[in-house]
Design a protein around this motif. Sequence first.
Motif: not given
Lengths: 102, 432
Positions: A17, A20-21, A51, A71-73, A96-102, B40, B274
């Motif tokens: 999981r 996946s990020a 998380p 996740f830098e949350c 750091g984290v790079v989201f693409h499909n969130s 991002s 993701e």
Amino acid sequence: MAAHTPNPYPEISFEARMNSAEFRVHSDAHITLDDTHCRDCTVRGCITACPADLFVPTSDGGIVFNYEQCFECGTCYLVCNEEGAITWTYPEGGHGVVFHNS
Amino acid sequence: MTTADVIVVGAGPAGSAAALTAARAGKRVVLVERGPFPGSKNMYGGVIYGRVLDDLVPEWYREAPIQRWVTRRQTMIMTGTQALTVDYRTEAWGEEPYNGATAYRPDFDSWLADKAVDAGAELVCSTTVTGLLSEGGQVVGVRTDRPDGELTAPVVIAADGVNSFLAKEAGLYGEVDAANYTLGVKETIALPREVIDERFGVRGDHGVDIEIIGCTGDVPGGGFVYTNRDTIAVGLVLSLPSLAKGDVRPEKILADLKAHPAVAPLVEGGEVKEYSAHVIPEAGYDMMPEIVGNGILVTGDAAAMCLAAGIWLEGVNFAIGSGAAAGRAAAKAVDQGDASATGLSGYRSRLESSFVMQDHRRLREAPHLVMGDLAQKYLPAVACGVVEQVFQVDNPNPKPRLRKIVRSEMRRNGLRIRDAARDGWRALRTFG
């Protein structure tokens, strides 16, 4: 949620999981942990709440922390009840984290 | 010589809307984003309501990178084994000018940032703002992690998200209380488009948003499932202090939600594309910082302008609304040569007369009600229990009276009538 409900679908591993990020890891840690505070901490909320499961208790009562898959949350410093145990900043620009499909 | 008239920190919806309006007002705007591209670092848990864009980007719905238009909305009340769903669908939301959409935030935020660039703002990505520059109690710019990376301007707009270190550094936040925040965790799960269409009963670019209460075990919070084009999103929103005190990790609660009989058939066979997490400013009005300082304005999540009111769960629209107001107020202050808190106070008055503050003020009790015992603990068990008894046919016994069923379910779950009445009255006062 009822614990007796069997999961009919194989749950993916935590590692899969997290993989996946995308994480563009910088060589410098953006979060540091002074675990001298952690030994006296009775809450240790970072361990269950993060998380990404980045806080791991050690056998001698301390906590070790990895910043790479963060996740830098902000959860860890928000739940940390020990003054100054967690020093929190954002990673270097572009890292750091790079989201693409969130 | 200043770098710009207005520096906007954070190219999320609030920051891009601010940069867009300030640039359209003829100001030199620098929009600084710490990610490699706008969006991002962002994720969300539901629907983007774009009506607020009508003024900024006319007919935005013809070009915005949306996944599906939400034409079917469900509220699911759940126990470990039961689910009671209110299911609403309308064709109207699938036609222009549309109502709400699902989208990938990296796509949507990049698109909105491009609009700011089209209007003349300079977008600088991969640059982390590390602090404020101040002179005599007046913010005059920001420090970045670039070499020689100081940027100066009479107005800084903090659109730096839920953790807003800039608003905190400027002394605009009171004490930060973890109880005001929730953690959002989400899996984006890949499935063929036809499979999604079949399972969710939609076609074409129509989609579904399901919001769930009662799916988070002993941790107060809620859940969601919604459709993208060829993925679905499944996630949770979890109270931070409860999560920290408990012994169950977020991904375990998420795994339980995915295994629930009402959710499992929706996600079956999908592959996690993701996993993402983000903190949410849950308490709305009651946790808002001072939004105007000398040389600084605070917008969007940085100002806690996220509405978690049960029936309404919104954020991107409040971010855009507040950002646009901040950009206009900043431009006006620059024109008048007064970037003090007084010169910038037009921001507050703009928000007071818009949906942003009016909704937040009127619904200030709602987040507490949604996270309270009645909604979290009693409502799911009692509602599901009542419906099960009503629909269960128990011949040869004659049918019980509805009133008796409700009373017995309340008693069985330990909900006292006077507690239900008190919280019910609070809810009526808030939502009614």
